[in-house]
Design a protein around this motif. Sequence first.
Motif, PDB file in Angstrom:
ATOM      1  N   UNK A 126      -4.603  -3.545  -3.906  1.00  0.00           N
ATOM      2  CA  UNK A 126      -5.691  -3.514  -2.943  1.00  0.00           C
ATOM      3  C   UNK A 126      -6.547  -2.272  -3.122  1.00  0.00           C
ATOM      4  N   UNK A 127      -7.856  -2.472  -2.990  1.00  0.00           N
ATOM      5  CA  UNK A 127      -8.799  -1.368  -2.921  1.00  0.00           C
ATOM      6  C   UNK A 127      -9.205  -1.133  -1.484  1.00  0.00           C
ATOM      7  N   UNK A 128     -10.157  -0.255  -1.313  1.00  0.00           N
ATOM      8  CA  UNK A 128     -10.627   0.108   0.022  1.00  0.00           C
ATOM      9  C   UNK A 128     -12.150   0.175  -0.004  1.00  0.00           C
ATOM     10  N   UNK A 129     -12.772  -0.345   1.047  1.00  0.00           N
ATOM     11  CA  UNK A 129     -14.238  -0.357   1.076  1.00  0.00           C
ATOM     12  C   UNK A 129     -14.718  -0.340   2.514  1.00  0.00           C
ATOM     13  N   UNK A 130     -16.014  -0.138   2.674  1.00  0.00           N
ATOM     14  CA  UNK A 130     -16.605  -0.167   4.001  1.00  0.00           C
ATOM     15  C   UNK A 130     -17.737   0.818   4.151  1.00  0.00           C
ATOM     16  N   UNK A 131     -17.793   1.418   5.339  1.00  0.00           N
ATOM     17  CA  UNK A 131     -18.929   2.267   5.696  1.00  0.00           C
ATOM     18  C   UNK A 131     -18.418   3.574   6.295  1.00  0.00           C
ATOM     19  N   UNK A 132     -18.974   4.678   5.822  1.00  0.00           N
ATOM     20  CA  UNK A 132     -18.691   5.998   6.378  1.00  0.00           C
ATOM     21  C   UNK A 132     -19.905   6.462   7.186  1.00  0.00           C
ATOM     22  N   UNK A 147      -6.667  -0.249  -7.993  1.00  0.00           N
ATOM     23  CA  UNK A 147      -5.415  -0.359  -7.239  1.00  0.00           C
ATOM     24  C   UNK A 147      -5.105   0.942  -6.500  1.00  0.00           C
ATOM     25  N   UNK A 148      -5.181   0.882  -5.171  1.00  0.00           N
ATOM     26  CA  UNK A 148      -4.976   2.056  -4.327  1.00  0.00           C
ATOM     27  C   UNK A 148      -3.855   1.831  -3.321  1.00  0.00           C
ATOM     28  N   UNK A 149      -3.772   0.613  -2.805  1.00  0.00           N
ATOM     29  CA  UNK A 149      -2.831   0.279  -1.740  1.00  0.00           C
ATOM     30  C   UNK A 149      -2.029  -0.959  -2.122  1.00  0.00           C
ATOM     31  N   UNK A 150      -0.899  -1.135  -1.459  1.00  0.00           N
ATOM     32  CA  UNK A 150      -0.070  -2.323  -1.690  1.00  0.00           C
ATOM     33  C   UNK A 150       0.821  -2.538  -0.481  1.00  0.00           C
ATOM     34  N   UNK A 151       0.925  -3.803  -0.040  1.00  0.00           N
ATOM     35  CA  UNK A 151       1.853  -4.175   1.030  1.00  0.00           C
ATOM     36  C   UNK A 151       3.069  -4.803   0.354  1.00  0.00           C
ATOM     37  N   UNK A 152       4.165  -4.057   0.195  1.00  0.00           N
ATOM     38  CA  UNK A 152       5.312  -4.578  -0.552  1.00  0.00           C
ATOM     39  C   UNK A 152       6.151  -5.546   0.281  1.00  0.00           C
ATOM     40  N   UNK A 153       6.477  -6.681  -0.321  1.00  0.00           N
ATOM     41  CA  UNK A 153       7.328  -7.660   0.356  1.00  0.00           C
ATOM     42  C   UNK A 153       8.795  -7.233   0.260  1.00  0.00           C
ATOM     43  N   UNK A 214      -8.682  -7.206  -2.227  1.00  0.00           N
ATOM     44  CA  UNK A 214      -8.011  -7.382  -3.506  1.00  0.00           C
ATOM     45  C   UNK A 214      -8.955  -6.957  -4.619  1.00  0.00           C
ATOM     46  N   UNK A 215      -8.430  -6.219  -5.586  1.00  0.00           N
ATOM     47  CA  UNK A 215      -9.284  -5.749  -6.679  1.00  0.00           C
ATOM     48  C   UNK A 215      -9.383  -6.765  -7.808  1.00  0.00           C
ATOM     49  N   UNK A 216      -8.708  -7.902  -7.689  1.00  0.00           N
ATOM     50  CA  UNK A 216      -8.800  -8.949  -8.708  1.00  0.00           C
ATOM     51  C   UNK A 216     -10.151  -9.653  -8.584  1.00  0.00           C
TER      52      UNK A 216
END
Length: 434
Positions: A126-132, A147-153, A214-216
């Motif tokens: 997962x990447x991160x995006x939005x507005x500052x 790839x910055x983040x991940x929710x591991x199962x 998702x960065x894919x």
Amino acid sequence: MSTSRPFDRGHTDDLMSFLTASPSPYHAVANAAGRLEKAGFRQVAETDAWDATAGGRFVLRGGAIIAWYVPENAAPHTPFRIIGAHTDSPNLRVKPRPDTGAHGWRQIAVEIYGGPLMNSWLDRDLGLSGRLTLRDGSTRLVTVDRPLLRVPQLAIHLDRAVSTEGLKLDKQRHLQPVWGLGDDVRDGDLIAFLEEETGLTAGEVTGWDLMTHSVEPAAYLGRDRELLAGPRMDNLLSVHAGTAALAAVAGADGAADLPYIPVLAAFDHEENGSQSDTGADGPLLGTVLERSVYARGGGYEDRARALAATVCLSSDTGHAVHPNYAERHDPTHHPRAGGGPLLKVNVNNRYATDGTGRAVFAAACEKAGVPFQSFVSNNSMPCGTTIGPITAARHGIRTVDIGVAILSMHSVRELCAADDPFLLANALVAFLEG
């Protein structure tokens, strides 16, 4: 006006680029605005006085854009033809105090936005995006598209019941992504990281609206590349088609003599009810339409006449029949991927389509040479809804719900036929031309 199809598979190629470049609603409206500017549209500020000159204009507010083209021969009471869509998608959004962690893992605190298929967010890069928002009140788009983040199962060895009882996720405990190692969690780490990423000075950011993606990238799928898999098709597919259609109509021969004022209205916050200043249940669209009438010298009577003859196509994705769950669909309505856009009907007004609206859409599809199909929910299952009924009720205008048939709605990655996006765009052109 030309009745030929201006769009082909190249439209789908461009959609893929649009999806990848638009990880947040703020990016989506910025990209739509850039495309309209290249087509000769200009941005107008809500705080400025508007003039009566012909041409294309757009208003940006947060994650929403309203764009319209005024033909040279438009009268104050000229009606509108509106394409409605929404820019937001279900995802994981960053909380006000994002920095957290436990047991040697550094994590980011997130809140669930809308109704995502939560399992689809597991084990994704997962990447991160939005507005500052900066200290001086200005805003800056931010994208970390790596790839910055991940929710591991949880491993199956620690949850044997998952094979027999299914996956059960607690929204608070099980969806917080990891992004590093260590016990030294400090408030401000994430924002400091984003300031560095965007070239801002430390402490310059005082507000943020951030979300994961998702960065894919979007991709063709299948033996013959006849499928399209990608993120945020619900509902950037419609935003992209509406933007392309509006630009095509405004740039066509005969645009000066259009019998309607074509409009694109792409709202934020549809996935959580549309009740915001940038949502379809807010005043933004009505204010823009009124000001357009008044700028051309009209009054209340002209506004009433214009809206009485206005039609809106609320374009949002719908459900293609699922080959593994066909019993979940209405037995006499099995819309197929690749069969052209959907006309969505619900007699309890979860969709706004009625018989007169059906005739408007059927005429547009016939003019464009585009097939269409009908969608009705299984009576035993509750029906979703769109901005359509909200638009019809709030503004008193005839509204028709349509869209492209997809699978995996609200997943990180959704699936449609690769040709359906340009079939939708061609139908939208014919609708705007009238």
